[in-house]
Design a protein around this motif. Structure first.
Motif, PDB file in Angstrom:
ATOM      1  N   ARG A 212      14.861  -2.385   2.573  1.00 53.10           N
ATOM      2  CA  ARG A 212      15.462  -1.838   1.514  1.00 53.10           C
ATOM      3  C   ARG A 212      14.607  -1.701   0.187  1.00 53.10           C
ATOM      4  O   ARG A 212      13.865  -2.806   0.208  1.00 53.10           O
ATOM      5  CB  ARG A 212      16.711  -2.701   1.022  1.00 53.10           C
ATOM      6  CG  ARG A 212      17.819  -2.626   2.111  1.00 53.10           C
ATOM      7  CD  ARG A 212      19.168  -3.208   1.639  1.00 53.10           C
ATOM      8  NE  ARG A 212      18.763  -4.626   1.378  1.00 53.10           N
ATOM      9  CZ  ARG A 212      18.897  -5.792   2.113  1.00 53.10           C
ATOM     10  NH1 ARG A 212      18.721  -5.479   3.334  1.00 53.10           N
ATOM     11  NH2 ARG A 212      18.414  -6.927   1.660  1.00 53.10           N
ATOM     12  N   LEU A 213      14.494  -1.096  -0.391  1.00 49.89           N
ATOM     13  CA  LEU A 213      13.672  -0.498  -1.777  1.00 49.89           C
ATOM     14  C   LEU A 213      14.681  -0.349  -2.705  1.00 49.89           C
ATOM     15  O   LEU A 213      15.031   0.905  -3.016  1.00 49.89           O
ATOM     16  CB  LEU A 213      12.498   0.410  -1.598  1.00 49.89           C
ATOM     17  CG  LEU A 213      11.301   0.395  -2.248  1.00 49.89           C
ATOM     18  CD1 LEU A 213      10.492  -1.022  -1.900  1.00 49.89           C
ATOM     19  CD2 LEU A 213      10.406   1.602  -2.031  1.00 49.89           C
TER      20      LEU A 213
ATOM     21  N   ALA B  44      11.389   6.625  -0.104  1.00 49.11           N
ATOM     22  CA  ALA B  44      10.355   5.789   0.266  1.00 49.11           C
ATOM     23  C   ALA B  44      10.919   4.707   1.178  1.00 49.11           C
ATOM     24  O   ALA B  44      10.252   4.272   2.090  1.00 49.11           O
ATOM     25  CB  ALA B  44       9.737   4.975  -0.799  1.00 49.11           C
ATOM     26  N   GLU B  45      12.321   4.436   1.220  1.00 50.87           N
ATOM     27  CA  GLU B  45      12.967   3.199   1.802  1.00 50.87           C
ATOM     28  C   GLU B  45      12.739   4.008   3.378  1.00 50.87           C
ATOM     29  O   GLU B  45      12.908   3.138   4.400  1.00 50.87           O
ATOM     30  CB  GLU B  45      14.509   3.193   1.447  1.00 50.87           C
ATOM     31  CG  GLU B  45      14.878   1.911   2.095  1.00 50.87           C
ATOM     32  CD  GLU B  45      16.445   1.729   1.477  1.00 50.87           C
ATOM     33  OE1 GLU B  45      17.424   1.756   2.049  1.00 50.87           O
ATOM     34  OE2 GLU B  45      16.535   1.721   0.271  1.00 50.87           O
TER      35      GLU B  45
ATOM     36  N   ARG C 147       0.874  -1.429  -0.031  1.00 51.20           N
ATOM     37  CA  ARG C 147      -0.128   0.140  -0.132  1.00 51.20           C
ATOM     38  C   ARG C 147       0.792   1.256  -0.014  1.00 51.20           C
ATOM     39  O   ARG C 147       0.549   2.078  -0.865  1.00 51.20           O
ATOM     40  CB  ARG C 147      -1.121  -0.125   1.211  1.00 51.20           C
ATOM     41  CG  ARG C 147      -1.963  -1.007   0.933  1.00 51.20           C
ATOM     42  CD  ARG C 147      -3.270  -0.751   2.040  1.00 51.20           C
ATOM     43  NE  ARG C 147      -2.721  -0.714   3.546  1.00 51.20           N
ATOM     44  CZ  ARG C 147      -2.404  -1.578   4.427  1.00 51.20           C
ATOM     45  NH1 ARG C 147      -3.022  -2.834   4.044  1.00 51.20           N
ATOM     46  NH2 ARG C 147      -2.069  -1.725   5.634  1.00 51.20           N
ATOM     47  N   LEU C 148       1.705   1.141   0.765  1.00 52.07           N
ATOM     48  CA  LEU C 148       2.645   2.416   0.919  1.00 52.07           C
ATOM     49  C   LEU C 148       3.492   2.703  -0.413  1.00 52.07           C
ATOM     50  O   LEU C 148       3.819   3.571  -0.829  1.00 52.07           O
ATOM     51  CB  LEU C 148       3.715   2.375   1.756  1.00 52.07           C
ATOM     52  CG  LEU C 148       3.151   2.440   3.327  1.00 52.07           C
ATOM     53  CD1 LEU C 148       4.210   2.155   4.425  1.00 52.07           C
ATOM     54  CD2 LEU C 148       2.672   3.613   3.608  1.00 52.07           C
ATOM     55  N   VAL C 149       4.176   1.507  -1.192  1.00 48.19           N
ATOM     56  CA  VAL C 149       4.917   1.670  -2.161  1.00 48.19           C
ATOM     57  C   VAL C 149       4.051   1.850  -3.420  1.00 48.19           C
ATOM     58  O   VAL C 149       4.540   2.671  -4.463  1.00 48.19           O
ATOM     59  CB  VAL C 149       5.726   0.404  -2.643  1.00 48.19           C
ATOM     60  CG1 VAL C 149       6.500   0.296  -3.891  1.00 48.19           C
ATOM     61  CG2 VAL C 149       6.505   0.279  -1.450  1.00 48.19           C
TER      62      VAL C 149
ATOM     63  N   ARG D 268      10.756   6.080   4.748  1.00 47.99           N
ATOM     64  CA  ARG D 268       9.441   5.852   5.169  1.00 47.99           C
ATOM     65  C   ARG D 268       8.924   4.374   5.435  1.00 47.99           C
ATOM     66  O   ARG D 268       8.289   4.266   6.536  1.00 47.99           O
ATOM     67  CB  ARG D 268       8.365   6.386   4.106  1.00 47.99           C
ATOM     68  CG  ARG D 268       8.564   8.075   3.894  1.00 47.99           C
ATOM     69  CD  ARG D 268       7.693   8.488   2.513  1.00 47.99           C
ATOM     70  NE  ARG D 268       6.256   8.160   2.904  1.00 47.99           N
ATOM     71  CZ  ARG D 268       5.326   8.107   2.125  1.00 47.99           C
ATOM     72  NH1 ARG D 268       5.698   8.605   0.862  1.00 47.99           N
ATOM     73  NH2 ARG D 268       3.992   7.918   2.463  1.00 47.99           N
ATOM     74  N   LEU D 269       9.196   3.438   4.790  1.00 46.38           N
ATOM     75  CA  LEU D 269       8.824   2.202   5.058  1.00 46.38           C
ATOM     76  C   LEU D 269       9.693   1.735   6.359  1.00 46.38           C
ATOM     77  O   LEU D 269       8.979   0.965   7.055  1.00 46.38           O
ATOM     78  CB  LEU D 269       9.469   1.195   3.935  1.00 46.38           C
ATOM     79  CG  LEU D 269       8.513   1.126   2.588  1.00 46.38           C
ATOM     80  CD1 LEU D 269       9.311   0.237   1.596  1.00 46.38           C
ATOM     81  CD2 LEU D 269       7.184   0.564   2.895  1.00 46.38           C
ATOM     82  N   ASN D 270      10.708   1.936   6.438  1.00 48.82           N
ATOM     83  CA  ASN D 270      11.498   1.706   7.830  1.00 48.82           C
ATOM     84  C   ASN D 270      10.892   2.108   9.143  1.00 48.82           C
ATOM     85  O   ASN D 270      10.389   1.571   9.961  1.00 48.82           O
ATOM     86  CB  ASN D 270      13.022   2.200   8.083  1.00 48.82           C
ATOM     87  CG  ASN D 270      13.890   1.057   7.165  1.00 48.82           C
ATOM     88  OD1 ASN D 270      14.211  -0.161   7.801  1.00 48.82           O
ATOM     89  ND2 ASN D 270      14.286   1.422   5.756  1.00 48.82           N
ATOM     90  N   ALA D 271      10.302   3.310   8.850  1.00 47.56           N
ATOM     91  CA  ALA D 271       9.708   3.955  10.153  1.00 47.56           C
ATOM     92  C   ALA D 271       8.235   3.449  10.172  1.00 47.56           C
ATOM     93  O   ALA D 271       7.641   3.293  11.495  1.00 47.56           O
ATOM     94  CB  ALA D 271       9.163   5.550   9.727  1.00 47.56           C
ATOM     95  N   ALA D 272       7.465   3.263   9.055  1.00 46.29           N
ATOM     96  CA  ALA D 272       6.053   2.661   9.362  1.00 46.29           C
ATOM     97  C   ALA D 272       6.138   1.248   9.579  1.00 46.29           C
ATOM     98  O   ALA D 272       5.326   0.824  10.568  1.00 46.29           O
ATOM     99  CB  ALA D 272       5.478   2.779   7.760  1.00 46.29           C
ATOM    100  N   LEU D 273       6.971   0.366   9.065  1.00 44.53           N
ATOM    101  CA  LEU D 273       7.288  -1.081   9.212  1.00 44.53           C
ATOM    102  C   LEU D 273       7.784  -1.465  10.806  1.00 44.53           C
ATOM    103  O   LEU D 273       7.768  -2.524  11.048  1.00 44.53           O
ATOM    104  CB  LEU D 273       7.554  -1.777   8.219  1.00 44.53           C
ATOM    105  CG  LEU D 273       7.188  -1.690   6.915  1.00 44.53           C
ATOM    106  CD1 LEU D 273       7.669  -2.173   5.529  1.00 44.53           C
ATOM    107  CD2 LEU D 273       5.538  -2.012   6.923  1.00 44.53           C
ATOM    108  N   GLY D 274       8.608  -0.455  11.389  1.00 42.41           N
ATOM    109  CA  GLY D 274       9.185  -0.778  12.620  1.00 42.41           C
ATOM    110  C   GLY D 274       8.404  -0.844  13.830  1.00 42.41           C
ATOM    111  O   GLY D 274       9.201  -1.315  14.674  1.00 42.41           O
TER     112      GLY D 274
END
Length: 352
Positions: free
Chosen positions: A173-174, A146-147, A133-135, A149-155
């Motif tokens: 990693r993206l 975006a990498e 959904r984020l990507v 943002r993903l680390n912050a959201a999925l952590g």
């Protein structure tokens, strides 16, 4: 104050009141004085006790109460599950990111119902669903941003909808495939080149519009433009009038105007087949002598307008016109110069 202390206070109060009664009877004090002393003696200790107890209650109410800290339960040791090269669609449907990271999960001990058969798969699916959904909102050229943002959201730890698994992710990693990254770089370079080309084209259009609509709108505007650029060189501007007129006509696709005979140096040289003919150049005109200057202008005009036989015919007609208007001497000069072989008497010359 306990019960024994209250009993002591009562006893002391009663003894003090009896003492006041004995003294009052012995010395004959008035009744109201004796009554006042008895009431004060009995009530004063109780008033003091009441004030003391109230002060103690207020002090206890204002004293800070110790806060009991509840330690959170220790998190069970999580199980790790690596993910590598999972394709996720970006905001552009033709470009996909490659998602990699580590999924951490543990089973909830108080989960309702039967445990899941593959809790690790359930944890990975939960992480990938949120990452997808984020990507899906990320442009292909913003993968590095975006990498983070993903680390912050999925952590952050979360539970699946059934409550069986607690899961989070780290080391996310993206990346884009190298072929897509190279294509994006080429597209970006092409956009930059196109922008430069469009700016150059717009500049050229503005320049053409400026020259056609303002500079070369009329010969006068072209002359003013030339004077402004050449620092008001008037002599050269006068010599360029003919060129500016032709340039203005050509710029607007109109007929080139007829030559300007009033322009400087409009007299042509004498042709090679008439070596004996005198050429009346403008530089030879004697402008200080009015008569001589006029005759030179007339002779120069005839010389410049016609050649050969046509010049002879033109000279005869010019001589007739000059003689008819009383300029017999100038008419004779024209005929002597251009038509000496066919000379005849002019009208009004006085011959009989």
């Amino acid at each position: 104050m306990n019960r024994e202390q209250r009993g002591v206070v009562k006893a002391v109060s009663v003894i003090a009141a009896l003492l006041w009664v004995v003294l009052g009877l012995r010395f004959g004090w008035p009744f109201w004085v004796l009554l006042t002393l008895i009431v004060v003696t009995i009530a004063a200790p109780w008033l003091v006790i009441w004030r003391y107890r109230r002060w103690k209650v207020q002090r206890l109410a204002l004293a800070p109460r110790p806060v009991e800290t509840v330690e959170p339960p220790e998190r069970p040791n999580p199980t790790e599950r690596p993910l590598s090269g999972v394709p996720l669609r970006s905001a552009h449907p033709d470009y996909k990111f490659l998602f990699s990271g580590t999924v951490f999960w543990y089973s909830k001990p108080d989960a309702p119902g039967l445990p899941h058969v593959d809790p690790g798969g359930l944890a990975a699916d939960l992480i990938l669903e949120q990452a997808r959904r984020l990507v899906a909102e990320v442009p292909p050229d913003e993968g590095e941003l975006a990498e983070y943002r993903l680390n912050a959201a999925l952590g952050a730890e979360r539970c699946d909808p059934t409550g069986h698994v607690a899961v989070w992710a780290g080391e996310v990693r993206l990346e884009l495939p190298e072929s897509d990254a190279a294509r994006l770089r080429r597209l970006a370079e092409a956009r930059k080149q196109r922008e430069l080309w469009e700016r150059a084209r717009d500049h050229e259009r503005d320049k053409r519009a400026y020259l056609a609509d303002e500079v070369l709108k009329t010969p006068g505007s072209a002359l003013v433009w030339w004077l402004a650029r050449e620092d008001c060189n008037v002599d050269e501007a006068v010599r360029q009038i003919g060129n500016l007129r032709r340039l203005t006509a050509a710029a607007h696709d109109t007929r080139v105007p007829a030559p300007d005979f009033d322009a400087p140096q409009w007299i042509t040289a004498v042709s090679a087949d008439q070596p004996s003919m005198h050429s009346f150049l403008l530089e030879e005109f004697d402008l200080g002598n009015n008569g001589g200057g006029t005759s030179h202008h007339v002779l120069a005009a005839i010389e410049g307008l016609a050649t050969g036989e046509e010049r002879a015919v033109l000279s005869r007609r010019m001589a007739e016109v000059l003689a008819a208007h009383g300029h017999r001497e100038m008419a004779e000069l024209v005929r002597d110069t251009f038509d000496a072989s066919n000379r005849r008497e002019l009208p009004g010359s006085g011959a009989s």
